[in-house]
Design a protein around this motif. Structure first.
Motif, PDB file in Angstrom:
ATOM      1  N   CYS A   8       9.661   0.555 -15.855  1.00 44.08           N
ATOM      2  CA  CYS A   8       8.904   1.620 -16.506  1.00 44.08           C
ATOM      3  C   CYS A   8       7.749   2.076 -15.603  1.00 44.08           C
ATOM      4  O   CYS A   8       7.005   1.243 -15.083  1.00 44.08           O
ATOM      5  N   ASN A  34       5.447   4.250 -16.727  1.00 41.49           N
ATOM      6  CA  ASN A  34       4.260   4.543 -17.515  1.00 41.49           C
ATOM      7  C   ASN A  34       3.335   3.331 -17.393  1.00 41.49           C
ATOM      8  O   ASN A  34       3.815   2.237 -17.116  1.00 41.49           O
ATOM      9  N   MET A  35       2.078   3.507 -17.575  1.00 43.60           N
ATOM     10  CA  MET A  35       1.138   2.380 -17.469  1.00 43.60           C
ATOM     11  C   MET A  35       0.301   2.330 -18.737  1.00 43.60           C
ATOM     12  O   MET A  35      -0.919   2.417 -18.700  1.00 43.60           O
ATOM     13  N   CYS A  36       1.018   2.178 -19.897  1.00 39.77           N
ATOM     14  CA  CYS A  36       0.255   2.071 -21.134  1.00 39.77           C
ATOM     15  C   CYS A  36      -0.681   0.874 -20.983  1.00 39.77           C
ATOM     16  O   CYS A  36      -0.241  -0.206 -20.574  1.00 39.77           O
ATOM     17  N   PHE A  73      -2.003  -1.349 -22.704  1.00 37.42           N
ATOM     18  CA  PHE A  73      -1.816  -2.627 -23.424  1.00 37.42           C
ATOM     19  C   PHE A  73      -0.549  -3.355 -22.988  1.00 37.42           C
ATOM     20  O   PHE A  73      -0.311  -4.478 -23.433  1.00 37.42           O
ATOM     21  N   CYS A  74       0.253  -2.758 -22.112  1.00 36.95           N
ATOM     22  CA  CYS A  74       1.627  -3.227 -21.943  1.00 36.95           C
ATOM     23  C   CYS A  74       1.872  -3.994 -20.638  1.00 36.95           C
ATOM     24  O   CYS A  74       1.426  -3.592 -19.577  1.00 36.95           O
ATOM     25  N   VAL A 118       5.016  -4.635 -19.532  1.00 40.17           N
ATOM     26  CA  VAL A 118       6.357  -4.317 -19.026  1.00 40.17           C
ATOM     27  C   VAL A 118       6.366  -3.799 -17.584  1.00 40.17           C
ATOM     28  O   VAL A 118       7.168  -4.249 -16.760  1.00 40.17           O
ATOM     29  N   PRO A 119       5.473  -2.867 -17.210  1.00 41.64           N
ATOM     30  CA  PRO A 119       5.504  -2.406 -15.813  1.00 41.64           C
ATOM     31  C   PRO A 119       5.289  -3.545 -14.808  1.00 41.64           C
ATOM     32  O   PRO A 119       5.786  -3.495 -13.683  1.00 41.64           O
ATOM     33  N   GLN A 172      13.522   1.375 -21.154  1.00 41.22           N
ATOM     34  CA  GLN A 172      12.156   1.328 -21.674  1.00 41.22           C
ATOM     35  C   GLN A 172      11.697   2.720 -22.064  1.00 41.22           C
ATOM     36  O   GLN A 172      10.937   2.899 -22.997  1.00 41.22           O
ATOM     37  N   HIS A 174      10.166   8.407 -25.228  1.00 38.28           N
ATOM     38  CA  HIS A 174       8.721   8.483 -24.985  1.00 38.28           C
ATOM     39  C   HIS A 174       8.264   9.903 -25.302  1.00 38.28           C
ATOM     40  O   HIS A 174       8.791  10.863 -24.730  1.00 38.28           O
ATOM     41  N   ARG A 209      -1.514   6.576 -23.212  1.00 38.01           N
ATOM     42  CA  ARG A 209      -0.173   6.995 -23.656  1.00 38.01           C
ATOM     43  C   ARG A 209       0.162   8.378 -23.122  1.00 38.01           C
ATOM     44  O   ARG A 209       1.277   8.858 -23.321  1.00 38.01           O
TER      45      ARG A 209
END
Ligand code: SF4
Length: 474
Positions: free
Chosen positions: A188, A190-192, A194-195, A197-198, A232, A272, A311
Protein backbone atom coordinates in the motif's frame (compact mmCIF):
# COMPACT_ATOMS: atom_id res chain seq x y z
CA UNK A 1 -9.66 -18.16 13.66
CA UNK A 2 -8.29 -21.58 12.61
CA UNK A 3 -8.47 -22.26 8.85
CA UNK A 4 -9.95 -25.74 8.56
CA UNK A 5 -8.52 -27.50 5.51
CA UNK A 6 -11.03 -28.08 2.81
CA UNK A 7 -12.42 -29.20 -0.53
CA UNK A 8 -12.04 -28.33 -4.18
CA UNK A 9 -10.55 -30.10 -7.17
CA UNK A 10 -7.27 -30.25 -9.09
CA UNK A 11 -7.30 -28.29 -12.36
CA UNK A 12 -4.73 -28.45 -15.24
CA UNK A 13 -1.36 -26.73 -15.04
CA UNK A 14 -0.45 -27.09 -18.69
CA UNK A 15 -0.64 -23.39 -19.55
CA UNK A 16 3.07 -22.58 -19.19
CA UNK A 17 3.74 -19.05 -17.97
CA UNK A 18 0.34 -19.17 -16.31
CA UNK A 19 0.62 -22.49 -14.54
CA UNK A 20 -2.50 -22.26 -12.59
CA UNK A 21 -4.38 -24.79 -10.60
CA UNK A 22 -6.05 -24.74 -7.32
CA UNK A 23 -5.61 -27.77 -5.28
CA UNK A 24 -7.60 -29.02 -2.44
CA UNK A 25 -5.61 -29.57 0.68
CA UNK A 26 -7.33 -32.93 1.28
CA UNK A 27 -5.78 -34.51 -1.82
CA UNK A 28 -2.35 -33.38 -0.63
CA UNK A 29 -2.55 -34.99 2.80
CA UNK A 30 -0.17 -37.96 2.96
CA UNK A 31 1.19 -39.34 6.26
CA UNK A 32 4.61 -40.30 4.85
CA UNK A 33 5.40 -36.62 4.13
CA UNK A 34 6.29 -34.04 6.78
CA UNK A 35 3.09 -32.39 7.99
CA UNK A 36 2.46 -28.65 8.22
CA UNK A 37 -0.26 -26.87 10.15
CA UNK A 38 -1.10 -23.19 9.46
CA UNK A 39 -3.24 -20.72 11.39
CA UNK A 40 -4.18 -17.39 9.85
CA UNK A 41 -5.06 -14.20 11.70
CA UNK A 42 -6.30 -10.80 10.57
CA UNK A 43 -7.46 -9.75 7.10
CA UNK A 44 -8.48 -11.68 4.01
CA UNK A 45 -5.07 -10.86 2.54
CA UNK A 46 -3.45 -13.04 5.20
CA UNK A 47 -5.84 -15.92 4.49
CA UNK A 48 -5.05 -15.64 0.83
CA UNK A 49 -1.31 -15.59 1.64
CA UNK A 50 -1.68 -18.76 3.72
CA UNK A 51 -2.96 -20.47 0.56
CA UNK A 52 0.20 -19.32 -1.25
CA UNK A 53 2.37 -20.63 1.62
CA UNK A 54 0.50 -23.97 1.55
CA UNK A 55 1.26 -24.26 -2.15
CA UNK A 56 4.98 -23.52 -1.67
CA UNK A 57 5.18 -26.11 1.11
CA UNK A 58 3.36 -28.81 -0.85
CA UNK A 59 5.84 -28.20 -3.67
CA UNK A 60 8.70 -29.01 -1.28
CA UNK A 61 7.15 -32.25 -0.03
CA UNK A 62 5.17 -31.07 2.96
CA UNK A 63 1.54 -32.01 3.35
CA UNK A 64 -1.17 -30.19 5.27
CA UNK A 65 -2.75 -31.42 8.47
CA UNK A 66 -5.70 -30.14 10.47
CA UNK A 67 -4.28 -31.54 13.71
CA UNK A 68 -1.61 -29.32 15.27
CA UNK A 69 -0.43 -32.24 17.40
CA UNK A 70 0.50 -34.15 14.26
CA UNK A 71 2.41 -31.27 12.70
CA UNK A 72 6.20 -31.20 12.13
CA UNK A 73 5.86 -27.56 11.12
CA UNK A 74 3.50 -25.10 12.84
CA UNK A 75 3.01 -21.71 11.19
CA UNK A 76 1.13 -18.67 12.52
CA UNK A 77 0.30 -16.14 9.79
CA UNK A 78 -0.03 -13.03 11.91
CA UNK A 79 -1.63 -9.56 11.99
CA UNK A 80 -0.22 -6.35 13.48
CA UNK A 81 -3.05 -3.93 12.82
CA UNK A 82 -3.79 -3.53 16.58
CA UNK A 83 -1.95 -4.32 19.81
CA UNK A 84 -4.63 -6.90 20.59
CA UNK A 85 -3.84 -8.86 17.42
CA UNK A 86 -0.24 -9.33 18.51
CA UNK A 87 -1.24 -10.21 22.09
CA UNK A 88 -3.43 -12.98 20.68
CA UNK A 89 -0.43 -14.48 18.87
CA UNK A 90 1.79 -14.21 21.96
CA UNK A 91 -0.86 -16.10 23.95
CA UNK A 92 -1.12 -18.77 21.24
CA UNK A 93 2.65 -19.24 21.36
CA UNK A 94 2.35 -20.21 25.03
CA UNK A 95 0.11 -23.14 24.09
CA UNK A 96 2.37 -24.14 21.22
CA UNK A 97 5.36 -24.00 23.58
CA UNK A 98 3.74 -26.80 25.62
CA UNK A 99 3.24 -28.86 22.47
CA UNK A 100 6.82 -28.33 21.37
CA UNK A 101 8.09 -29.55 24.74
CA UNK A 102 6.32 -32.85 23.96
CA UNK A 103 7.58 -32.87 20.33
CA UNK A 104 11.09 -31.27 20.30
CA UNK A 105 11.51 -31.77 16.52
CA UNK A 106 8.58 -29.51 15.83
CA UNK A 107 9.48 -26.35 13.87
CA UNK A 108 7.55 -23.19 14.77
CA UNK A 109 7.32 -20.25 12.37
CA UNK A 110 5.86 -16.73 12.48
CA UNK A 111 4.67 -15.31 9.15
CA UNK A 112 2.90 -12.13 8.10
CA UNK A 113 2.78 -8.60 9.45
CA UNK A 114 4.01 -9.29 13.00
CA UNK A 115 7.06 -11.10 11.52
CA UNK A 116 7.74 -8.09 9.30
CA UNK A 117 7.19 -5.55 12.07
CA UNK A 118 9.29 -7.26 14.76
CA UNK A 119 11.87 -9.11 12.59
CA UNK A 120 14.68 -10.78 14.62
CA UNK A 121 13.33 -9.39 17.91
CA UNK A 122 10.76 -12.18 17.66
CA UNK A 123 13.52 -14.81 17.66
CA UNK A 124 15.10 -13.14 20.70
CA UNK A 125 11.82 -12.74 22.64
CA UNK A 126 10.22 -16.08 21.68
CA UNK A 127 12.79 -18.88 22.06
CA UNK A 128 10.44 -21.52 20.65
CA UNK A 129 10.27 -19.69 17.31
CA UNK A 130 12.58 -21.11 14.62
CA UNK A 131 11.36 -19.17 11.59
CA UNK A 132 10.41 -15.52 10.97
CA UNK A 133 9.21 -14.83 7.42
CA UNK A 134 7.73 -11.57 6.10
CA UNK A 135 4.84 -11.34 3.55
CA UNK A 136 7.19 -10.93 0.56
CA UNK A 137 9.61 -13.74 1.42
CA UNK A 138 7.46 -16.90 1.29
CA UNK A 139 9.34 -18.28 -1.74
CA UNK A 140 12.37 -18.56 0.56
CA UNK A 141 10.57 -20.99 2.90
CA UNK A 142 12.16 -24.19 1.51
CA UNK A 143 15.66 -22.71 1.97
CA UNK A 144 14.85 -21.39 5.46
CA UNK A 145 13.46 -24.79 6.48
CA UNK A 146 16.75 -26.38 5.41
CA UNK A 147 18.58 -23.91 7.63
CA UNK A 148 16.37 -24.94 10.56
CA UNK A 149 17.01 -28.62 9.77
CA UNK A 150 20.73 -27.76 10.00
CA UNK A 151 20.11 -26.41 13.51
CA UNK A 152 19.99 -22.68 12.72
CA UNK A 153 17.15 -20.17 12.97
CA UNK A 154 15.59 -18.99 9.66
CA UNK A 155 14.68 -15.36 9.00
CA UNK A 156 13.79 -13.42 5.84
CA UNK A 157 11.90 -10.14 6.16
CA UNK A 158 12.97 -8.46 2.95
CA UNK A 159 10.15 -6.47 1.35
CA UNK A 160 9.93 -6.52 -2.45
CA UNK A 161 8.79 -4.04 -5.10
CA UNK A 162 7.98 -6.80 -7.59
CA UNK A 163 6.74 -9.86 -5.74
CA UNK A 164 3.04 -10.71 -6.43
CA UNK A 165 3.30 -14.54 -6.29
CA UNK A 166 1.42 -14.41 -9.64
CA UNK A 167 2.74 -17.81 -10.77
CA UNK A 168 2.00 -19.64 -7.54
CA UNK A 169 -1.10 -21.80 -7.44
CA UNK A 170 -2.93 -21.25 -4.14
CA UNK A 171 -3.92 -24.35 -2.19
CA UNK A 172 -7.47 -23.50 -1.15
CA UNK A 173 -7.64 -23.71 2.61
CA UNK A 174 -10.88 -23.70 4.63
CA UNK A 175 -12.75 -23.49 1.35
CA UNK A 176 -16.46 -24.22 0.92
CA UNK A 177 -15.76 -24.94 -2.76
CA UNK A 178 -17.99 -22.01 -3.75
CA UNK A 179 -16.22 -18.78 -2.71
CA UNK A 180 -12.53 -17.89 -3.04
CA UNK A 181 -10.12 -14.99 -2.74
CA UNK A 182 -7.83 -13.86 -5.57
CA UNK A 183 -5.09 -11.41 -4.56
CA UNK A 184 -4.64 -8.81 -7.33
CA UNK A 185 -1.99 -6.59 -5.77
CA UNK A 186 0.24 -6.30 -2.72
CA UNK A 187 1.39 -3.50 -0.45
CA UNK A 188 0.00 0.00 0.00
CA UNK A 189 1.32 3.44 -1.01
CA UNK A 190 -1.07 5.34 1.21
CA UNK A 191 0.43 6.41 4.53
CA UNK A 192 -2.59 6.58 6.81
CA UNK A 193 -1.01 7.84 10.00
CA UNK A 194 -2.46 5.05 12.22
CA UNK A 195 -1.60 2.13 9.95
CA UNK A 196 1.30 -0.34 9.97
CA UNK A 197 0.48 -1.96 6.63
CA UNK A 198 2.84 0.17 4.49
CA UNK A 199 5.67 -0.89 6.85
CA UNK A 200 4.69 -4.56 7.01
CA UNK A 201 3.59 -5.12 3.41
CA UNK A 202 5.71 -2.57 1.52
CA UNK A 203 5.06 -0.57 -1.64
CA UNK A 204 2.11 -1.20 -3.92
CA UNK A 205 2.53 -3.50 -6.92
CA UNK A 206 -0.18 -4.86 -9.18
CA UNK A 207 -0.28 -8.37 -10.54
CA UNK A 208 -0.40 -9.34 -14.22
CA UNK A 209 -4.14 -9.28 -15.10
CA UNK A 210 -3.85 -12.34 -17.35
CA UNK A 211 -2.74 -14.49 -14.40
CA UNK A 212 -5.75 -13.16 -12.44
CA UNK A 213 -8.17 -13.99 -15.27
CA UNK A 214 -6.57 -17.43 -15.59
CA UNK A 215 -7.03 -18.09 -11.87
CA UNK A 216 -10.68 -16.97 -12.12
CA UNK A 217 -11.25 -19.28 -15.12
CA UNK A 218 -9.79 -22.24 -13.26
CA UNK A 219 -11.79 -21.51 -10.12
CA UNK A 220 -14.96 -21.34 -12.22
CA UNK A 221 -13.98 -24.65 -13.84
CA UNK A 222 -13.55 -26.10 -10.36
CA UNK A 223 -17.09 -25.15 -9.39
CA UNK A 224 -16.40 -21.87 -7.58
CA UNK A 225 -19.08 -19.26 -8.26
CA UNK A 226 -17.98 -16.25 -6.17
CA UNK A 227 -14.53 -14.66 -6.13
CA UNK A 228 -13.27 -11.65 -4.20
CA UNK A 229 -10.45 -9.63 -5.79
CA UNK A 230 -8.19 -8.65 -2.89
CA UNK A 231 -5.90 -5.70 -2.31
CA UNK A 232 -5.22 -3.15 0.43
CA UNK A 233 -6.48 -0.49 -2.01
CA UNK A 234 -7.92 -2.13 -5.14
CA UNK A 235 -8.79 1.21 -6.74
CA UNK A 236 -5.14 1.98 -7.32
CA UNK A 237 -4.62 -1.29 -9.21
CA UNK A 238 -2.55 -0.45 -12.31
CA UNK A 239 -0.61 -2.82 -14.58
CA UNK A 240 1.32 -1.77 -17.69
CA UNK A 241 1.88 -4.38 -20.37
CA UNK A 242 5.70 -4.73 -20.74
CA UNK A 243 5.57 -4.86 -24.54
CA UNK A 244 2.52 -2.84 -25.59
CA UNK A 245 2.64 -0.37 -22.67
CA UNK A 246 -1.14 -0.81 -22.49
CA UNK A 247 -2.46 0.28 -19.09
CA UNK A 248 -4.85 -2.00 -17.17
CA UNK A 249 -6.82 -0.05 -14.57
CA UNK A 250 -8.99 -1.62 -11.89
CA UNK A 251 -12.15 -0.97 -13.95
CA UNK A 252 -10.56 -2.79 -16.90
CA UNK A 253 -9.49 -5.70 -14.72
CA UNK A 254 -13.03 -5.92 -13.31
CA UNK A 255 -14.42 -6.19 -16.83
CA UNK A 256 -11.94 -8.91 -17.83
CA UNK A 257 -12.83 -11.01 -14.78
CA UNK A 258 -16.58 -10.38 -15.17
CA UNK A 259 -16.34 -11.71 -18.73
CA UNK A 260 -14.99 -15.09 -17.51
CA UNK A 261 -18.59 -16.29 -17.08
CA UNK A 262 -21.91 -14.60 -16.25
CA UNK A 263 -22.47 -17.15 -13.43
CA UNK A 264 -19.23 -16.17 -11.73
CA UNK A 265 -19.88 -13.48 -9.15
CA UNK A 266 -17.12 -10.91 -8.80
CA UNK A 267 -16.53 -8.98 -5.57
CA UNK A 268 -13.61 -6.81 -4.51
CA UNK A 269 -12.07 -5.43 -1.31
CA UNK A 270 -10.81 -2.98 -0.13
CA UNK A 271 -11.70 0.31 -1.88
CA UNK A 272 -10.21 3.71 -1.01
CA UNK A 273 -12.44 6.83 -1.19
CA UNK A 274 -9.61 8.91 -2.63
CA UNK A 275 -9.06 6.57 -5.61
CA UNK A 276 -12.53 5.13 -6.24
CA UNK A 277 -13.49 6.67 -9.61
CA UNK A 278 -16.80 6.54 -11.50
CA UNK A 279 -15.39 4.16 -14.17
CA UNK A 280 -15.45 1.37 -11.57
CA UNK A 281 -19.06 2.23 -10.70
CA UNK A 282 -20.11 2.25 -14.36
CA UNK A 283 -18.43 -1.17 -14.81
CA UNK A 284 -20.39 -2.47 -11.80
CA UNK A 285 -23.62 -1.16 -13.37
CA UNK A 286 -22.73 -2.75 -16.74
CA UNK A 287 -22.26 -6.37 -15.49
CA UNK A 288 -24.94 -8.18 -13.46
CA UNK A 289 -22.30 -10.56 -12.08
CA UNK A 290 -20.16 -7.76 -10.60
CA UNK A 291 -21.71 -7.71 -7.16
CA UNK A 292 -23.50 -4.59 -5.96
CA UNK A 293 -21.44 -4.15 -2.82
CA UNK A 294 -18.58 -1.81 -1.92
CA UNK A 295 -16.47 -1.83 1.24
CA UNK A 296 -15.51 1.85 1.55
CA UNK A 297 -13.65 2.56 4.83
CA UNK A 298 -14.34 6.07 6.16
CA UNK A 299 -12.47 5.70 9.49
CA UNK A 300 -13.92 9.02 10.81
CA UNK A 301 -16.84 11.33 9.93
CA UNK A 302 -14.86 14.46 10.77
CA UNK A 303 -12.57 16.26 8.32
CA UNK A 304 -10.04 17.49 10.91
CA UNK A 305 -9.57 13.93 12.20
CA UNK A 306 -9.41 12.59 8.62
CA UNK A 307 -6.55 15.00 7.94
CA UNK A 308 -4.72 13.90 11.13
CA UNK A 309 -5.23 10.34 9.92
CA UNK A 310 -3.69 11.40 6.57
CA UNK A 311 -6.64 9.78 4.77
CA UNK A 312 -6.21 12.36 1.93
CA UNK A 313 -9.92 13.09 1.64
CA UNK A 314 -12.36 15.09 3.74
CA UNK A 315 -16.01 14.47 4.67
CA UNK A 316 -17.34 16.35 1.62
CA UNK A 317 -15.21 14.25 -0.77
CA UNK A 318 -16.35 11.01 0.93
CA UNK A 319 -20.01 12.07 0.77
CA UNK A 320 -19.55 12.83 -2.92
CA UNK A 321 -18.29 9.25 -3.49
CA UNK A 322 -21.31 7.84 -1.65
CA UNK A 323 -23.64 10.00 -3.79
CA UNK A 324 -21.89 8.74 -6.93
CA UNK A 325 -22.45 5.13 -5.84
CA UNK A 326 -26.12 5.85 -5.08
CA UNK A 327 -26.57 7.52 -8.52
CA UNK A 328 -24.67 5.02 -10.73
CA UNK A 329 -25.32 1.77 -8.80
CA UNK A 330 -28.58 2.50 -6.93
CA UNK A 331 -28.98 -1.03 -5.46
CA UNK A 332 -25.40 -1.10 -4.10
CA UNK A 333 -24.81 -1.95 -0.43
CA UNK A 334 -21.95 -0.12 1.30
CA UNK A 335 -19.96 -1.11 4.38
CA UNK A 336 -17.15 0.64 6.17
CA UNK A 337 -14.28 0.66 8.69
CA UNK A 338 -14.46 3.08 11.64
CA UNK A 339 -11.93 4.05 14.29
CA UNK A 340 -13.16 5.54 17.57
CA UNK A 341 -11.10 7.81 19.77
CA UNK A 342 -8.25 8.86 17.45
CA UNK A 343 -5.72 11.33 18.92
CA UNK A 344 -7.32 14.68 20.02
CA UNK A 345 -10.82 13.63 18.83
CA UNK A 346 -13.45 15.82 20.56
CA UNK A 347 -17.00 14.78 21.48
CA UNK A 348 -18.36 16.92 18.62
CA UNK A 349 -16.02 15.18 16.17
CA UNK A 350 -17.15 11.81 17.52
CA UNK A 351 -20.73 12.93 16.86
CA UNK A 352 -19.70 13.58 13.23
CA UNK A 353 -18.78 9.90 12.93
CA UNK A 354 -22.16 8.86 14.34
CA UNK A 355 -23.97 11.17 11.89
CA UNK A 356 -21.88 9.76 9.01
CA UNK A 357 -23.02 6.20 9.79
CA UNK A 358 -26.66 7.33 9.70
CA UNK A 359 -26.18 9.41 6.54
CA UNK A 360 -24.20 6.76 4.63
CA UNK A 361 -26.65 4.03 5.69
CA UNK A 362 -23.95 1.32 5.90
CA UNK A 363 -25.25 -2.28 5.83
CA UNK A 364 -22.43 -3.13 8.28
CA UNK A 365 -19.07 -1.86 9.51
CA UNK A 366 -15.86 -3.08 11.14
CA UNK A 367 -15.47 -0.89 14.21
CA UNK A 368 -12.48 -0.53 16.56
CA UNK A 369 -11.02 2.01 18.93
CA UNK A 370 -7.66 3.58 18.08
CA UNK A 371 -4.68 1.37 18.97
CA UNK A 372 -1.36 3.21 18.68
CA UNK A 373 1.06 1.19 16.52
CA UNK A 374 4.83 1.67 16.99
CA UNK A 375 6.61 3.28 14.06
CA UNK A 376 3.50 4.79 12.49
CA UNK A 377 3.21 8.49 11.66
CA UNK A 378 0.58 8.97 14.40
CA UNK A 379 2.78 7.28 17.02
CA UNK A 380 5.64 9.61 16.07
CA UNK A 381 3.62 12.83 15.80
CA UNK A 382 0.57 12.65 18.06
CA UNK A 383 -0.06 11.82 21.70
CA UNK A 384 -2.51 8.92 22.19
CA UNK A 385 -4.47 11.24 24.49
CA UNK A 386 -8.01 9.84 24.52
CA UNK A 387 -8.46 7.80 27.74
CA UNK A 388 -9.29 4.12 27.11
CA UNK A 389 -12.66 4.32 28.89
CA UNK A 390 -13.66 7.24 26.63
CA UNK A 391 -12.46 5.30 23.56
CA UNK A 392 -14.56 2.30 24.67
CA UNK A 393 -17.64 4.41 25.38
CA UNK A 394 -17.37 6.07 21.96
CA UNK A 395 -16.88 2.67 20.29
CA UNK A 396 -19.99 1.34 22.05
CA UNK A 397 -22.00 4.30 20.76
CA UNK A 398 -20.69 3.68 17.23
CA UNK A 399 -21.59 -0.03 17.45
CA UNK A 400 -25.05 0.86 18.77
CA UNK A 401 -25.78 3.36 16.02
CA UNK A 402 -24.41 0.98 13.36
CA UNK A 403 -26.62 -1.85 14.66
CA UNK A 404 -29.70 0.40 14.46
CA UNK A 405 -28.76 1.48 10.93
CA UNK A 406 -28.05 -2.14 9.85
CA UNK A 407 -31.35 -3.33 11.31
CA UNK A 408 -33.29 -0.64 9.41
CA UNK A 409 -31.21 -1.24 6.26
CA UNK A 410 -31.91 -5.00 6.23
CA UNK A 411 -35.57 -4.51 7.24
CA UNK A 412 -36.07 -2.56 4.00
CA UNK A 413 -35.22 -5.81 2.15
CA UNK A 414 -38.31 -7.59 3.54
CA UNK A 415 -40.68 -8.32 0.64
CA UNK A 416 -37.88 -8.19 -1.96
CA UNK A 417 -36.64 -11.25 -3.90
CA UNK A 418 -32.90 -11.74 -4.28
CA UNK A 419 -30.77 -14.15 -6.36
CA UNK A 420 -28.82 -16.00 -3.66
CA UNK A 421 -25.73 -18.14 -4.20
CA UNK A 422 -25.84 -21.13 -1.84
CA UNK A 423 -22.59 -21.41 0.13
CA UNK A 424 -23.55 -24.28 2.45
CA UNK A 425 -25.64 -25.23 5.47
CA UNK A 426 -26.73 -22.54 7.90
CA UNK A 427 -24.67 -22.56 11.10
CA UNK A 428 -27.86 -22.85 13.19
CA UNK A 429 -29.65 -25.67 11.34
CA UNK A 430 -28.72 -28.20 8.65
CA UNK A 431 -32.35 -27.88 7.50
CA UNK A 432 -31.47 -24.44 6.18
CA UNK A 433 -29.11 -23.19 3.49
CA UNK A 434 -27.01 -20.05 3.84
CA UNK A 435 -25.85 -17.88 0.99
CA UNK A 436 -25.29 -14.26 0.02
CA UNK A 437 -27.08 -11.92 -2.31
CA UNK A 438 -25.24 -9.55 -4.63
CA UNK A 439 -25.24 -6.95 -1.83
CA UNK A 440 -23.07 -9.31 0.32
CA UNK A 441 -25.91 -9.84 2.81
CA UNK A 442 -26.22 -13.29 4.35
CA UNK A 443 -29.54 -14.99 3.55
CA UNK A 444 -30.90 -18.03 5.41
CA UNK A 445 -33.71 -20.12 3.88
CA UNK A 446 -35.25 -23.60 4.17
CA UNK A 447 -33.57 -26.22 1.98
CA UNK A 448 -35.43 -27.22 -1.18
CA UNK A 449 -34.79 -30.42 -3.18
CA UNK A 450 -32.58 -30.42 -6.26
CA UNK A 451 -30.20 -27.59 -5.30
CA UNK A 452 -26.82 -27.59 -3.58
CA UNK A 453 -23.94 -25.28 -2.67
CA UNK A 454 -22.81 -23.49 -5.81
CA UNK A 455 -26.35 -23.11 -7.16
CA UNK A 456 -28.31 -19.86 -7.42
CA UNK A 457 -31.83 -19.67 -5.93
CA UNK A 458 -34.32 -16.80 -5.86
CA UNK A 459 -35.31 -16.10 -2.27
CA UNK A 460 -38.22 -13.92 -1.09
CA UNK A 461 -37.16 -12.09 2.09
CA UNK A 462 -39.68 -12.46 4.93
CA UNK A 463 -37.71 -11.30 7.96
CA UNK A 464 -34.42 -9.66 8.97
CA UNK A 465 -32.09 -9.02 11.88
CA UNK A 466 -29.24 -6.46 11.93
CA UNK A 467 -26.95 -9.02 10.22
CA UNK A 468 -29.05 -11.64 8.43
CA UNK A 469 -31.98 -11.88 6.02
CA UNK A 470 -34.41 -14.79 6.32
CA UNK A 471 -36.74 -15.97 3.57
CA UNK A 472 -38.01 -18.80 1.41
CA UNK A 473 -37.04 -20.03 -2.03
CA UNK A 474 -39.47 -18.95 -4.77
S1 SF4 B 1 -5.11 2.46 2.83
FE1 SF4 B 1 -4.40 3.25 4.78
S2 SF4 B 1 -5.45 1.93 6.27
FE2 SF4 B 1 -5.52 0.87 4.31
S3 SF4 B 1 -3.75 -0.48 4.27
FE3 SF4 B 1 -3.17 1.44 3.27
S4 SF4 B 1 -2.22 2.70 4.87
FE4 SF4 B 1 -3.41 1.06 5.88
Amino acid sequence: MNPSLSNSRIIDESRQGEPFYSTDSETLTSPELKQFYIESYGCAMNFSDSEIVASILTECKYSPTREIEQADLVLLNTCSIREKAEETVRKRLRTIDQLKKQKPGMTVGILGCMAERLKKTLLEEEKLVDLVVGPDAYRDLPNLLNQVDDGDKGINVLLSREETYADINPVRLQSNGVTAFISIMRGCDNMCSFCVVPFTRGRERSRDPFTIVSEAEHLFGAGYRDITLLGQNVDSYKWIHPETQEVYSFARLLELVAQVHPDLRVRFSTSHPKDMLDDVLHMMAKYENICKYIHLPVQSGNSRILSLMNRTYDRAWYEDRIRAIRKIVPDCAISSDIIAGFCTETEEEHQDTLSMIKWADYSMSYMFFYSERPGTLAARKYKDDIPEDVKKRRLNEIVQVQNEVSRANLARDIGKTFKVLIEGDSKKSDQDFKGRNSQNKMVIFKKIPGVQPGDYVNVLIEDATSATLMGRAV
